[in-house]
Enzyme design. Structure first.
Site, PDB file in Angstrom:
ATOM      1  N   ASP A  37       1.150  -1.305   0.511  1.00 20.83           N
ATOM      2  CA  ASP A  37       0.493   0.275   0.263  1.00 20.83           C
ATOM      3  C   ASP A  37       1.134   1.206  -0.172  1.00 20.83           C
ATOM      4  O   ASP A  37       1.816   1.531   0.392  1.00 20.83           O
ATOM      5  CB  ASP A  37      -0.711  -0.199   1.469  1.00 20.83           C
ATOM      6  N   GLN A 101     -14.522   2.291   2.240  1.00 20.21           N
ATOM      7  CA  GLN A 101     -13.747   2.080   0.906  1.00 20.21           C
ATOM      8  C   GLN A 101     -13.350   3.182  -0.147  1.00 20.21           C
ATOM      9  O   GLN A 101     -14.220   3.942  -0.075  1.00 20.21           O
ATOM     10  CB  GLN A 101     -14.952   0.734   0.250  1.00 20.21           C
ATOM     11  N   HIS A 107     -10.521  -5.439  -2.208  1.00 17.64           N
ATOM     12  CA  HIS A 107      -8.817  -5.613  -2.373  1.00 17.64           C
ATOM     13  C   HIS A 107      -9.347  -6.187  -0.607  1.00 17.64           C
ATOM     14  O   HIS A 107     -10.247  -5.959   0.009  1.00 17.64           O
ATOM     15  CB  HIS A 107      -8.218  -5.408  -2.242  1.00 17.64           C
ATOM     16  N   PHE A 108      -8.281  -6.709  -0.012  1.00 19.42           N
ATOM     17  CA  PHE A 108      -8.495  -7.299   1.548  1.00 19.42           C
ATOM     18  C   PHE A 108      -6.511  -6.383   2.134  1.00 19.42           C
ATOM     19  O   PHE A 108      -5.836  -6.313   1.135  1.00 19.42           O
ATOM     20  CB  PHE A 108      -7.677  -8.760   1.262  1.00 19.42           C
ATOM     21  N   HIS A 109      -6.796  -6.006   3.199  1.00 23.43           N
ATOM     22  CA  HIS A 109      -5.541  -5.037   3.464  1.00 23.43           C
ATOM     23  C   HIS A 109      -4.913  -6.652   4.665  1.00 23.43           C
ATOM     24  O   HIS A 109      -5.661  -7.121   5.306  1.00 23.43           O
ATOM     25  CB  HIS A 109      -5.811  -3.820   4.604  1.00 23.43           C
TER      26      HIS A 109
HETATM   27  P1  AMP Z   1     -10.123   0.881   0.769  1.00 20.95           P
HETATM   28  O1  AMP Z   1      -9.619   2.573   1.445  1.00 20.95           O
HETATM   29  O2  AMP Z   1      -9.904  -0.262   1.647  1.00 20.95           O
HETATM   30  O3  AMP Z   1     -10.546   0.875  -0.184  1.00 20.95           O
HETATM   31  O4  AMP Z   1      -8.043   0.657   0.623  1.00 20.95           O
HETATM   32  C1  AMP Z   1      -7.686   1.218  -0.791  1.00 20.95           C
HETATM   33  C2  AMP Z   1      -6.396   0.914  -0.444  1.00 20.95           C
HETATM   34  O5  AMP Z   1      -5.219   1.404  -1.940  1.00 20.95           O
HETATM   35  C3  AMP Z   1      -6.303   2.648   0.817  1.00 20.95           C
HETATM   36  O6  AMP Z   1      -5.324   2.430   1.623  1.00 20.95           O
HETATM   37  C4  AMP Z   1      -4.666   3.484  -0.261  1.00 20.95           C
HETATM   38  O7  AMP Z   1      -3.339   3.844   0.632  1.00 20.95           O
HETATM   39  C5  AMP Z   1      -4.246   2.107  -1.118  1.00 20.95           C
HETATM   40  N1  AMP Z   1      -4.008   2.924  -2.989  1.00 20.95           N
HETATM   41  C6  AMP Z   1      -4.506   3.820  -3.007  1.00 20.95           C
HETATM   42  N2  AMP Z   1      -3.738   4.313  -4.429  1.00 20.95           N
HETATM   43  C7  AMP Z   1      -2.306   2.527  -4.654  1.00 20.95           C
HETATM   44  C8  AMP Z   1      -1.472   2.572  -5.425  1.00 20.95           C
HETATM   45  N3  AMP Z   1      -1.539   2.911  -6.821  1.00 20.95           N
HETATM   46  N4  AMP Z   1      -0.285   1.816  -4.911  1.00 20.95           N
HETATM   47  C9  AMP Z   1      -1.210   0.953  -3.533  1.00 20.95           C
HETATM   48  N5  AMP Z   1      -2.120   0.779  -3.170  1.00 20.95           N
HETATM   49  C10 AMP Z   1      -2.710   2.091  -3.442  1.00 20.95           C
END
Ligand code: AMP
Length: 143
Positions: A37, A101, A107-109
């Protein structure tokens, strides 16, 4: 963005899957991709996504997609734990903007947690890419 809607082919994770945008990859196969991330909430925060599903969230996902992602999240959590020796690991997944989101490709964190270190804010503070590459290599070495 609500829980319901159509999949946007231009979302950032779709572009990463297609190779149109860079990502610091940890591992991938024909089904899933794990990468760091770029706005990490802790050291080693990584994501797992499907490379084939057009599910925006967990509610829309095919069972086989959920199974592949759950297995990949476990693999990533175990490797991150072995590599970074955190005191805990959080695995999260958000569905719909009100739930947190921001990217509408399922996706999973996987977020390592360290005793006494507060969680960073969600989606804030871009990481140094070289540091992310070093972390990804360390995690990948434990796969
Ligand atoms: P969510 O808020 O659960 O949809 O998570 C999206 C995640 O993607 C967030 O933690 C962002 O920091 C991450 N994110 C956004 N753009 C990118 C990118 N280009 N590469 C890697 N992570 C990203």
């Amino acid at each position: 963005m609500s829980l319901y809607g159509t999949y946007d082919e231009a979302n950032i994770f779709a572009r990463i899957v297609r190779g149109e945008m860079p990502a610091v990859k940890v591992f991938e196969d024909d089904q899933v991709l794990a990468f760091m991330d770029v706005f990490p909430q802790s050291k080693g925060h990584a994501l797992v996504i499907s490379k084939v599903s057009k599910a925006r969230n967990l509610l829309e996902a095919e069972q086989q997609t959920v199974a592949a992602l759950a297995a990949a999240a476990q693999k990533l959590a175990k490797a991150a734990a072995a590599a970074l020796k955190p005191d805990g690991v959080v695995v999260t997944q958000f569905n719909g903007a009100p739930a947190g989101q921001t990217v509408f490709h399922l996706h999973f964190h996987v977020i390592p947690r360290y005793e006494g270190e507060p969680l960073g804010r969600h989606g804030e503070g871009m990481a140094d890419i070289e540091e992310l590459k070093a972390l990804a290599a360390k995690i990948a070495a434990e796969l």
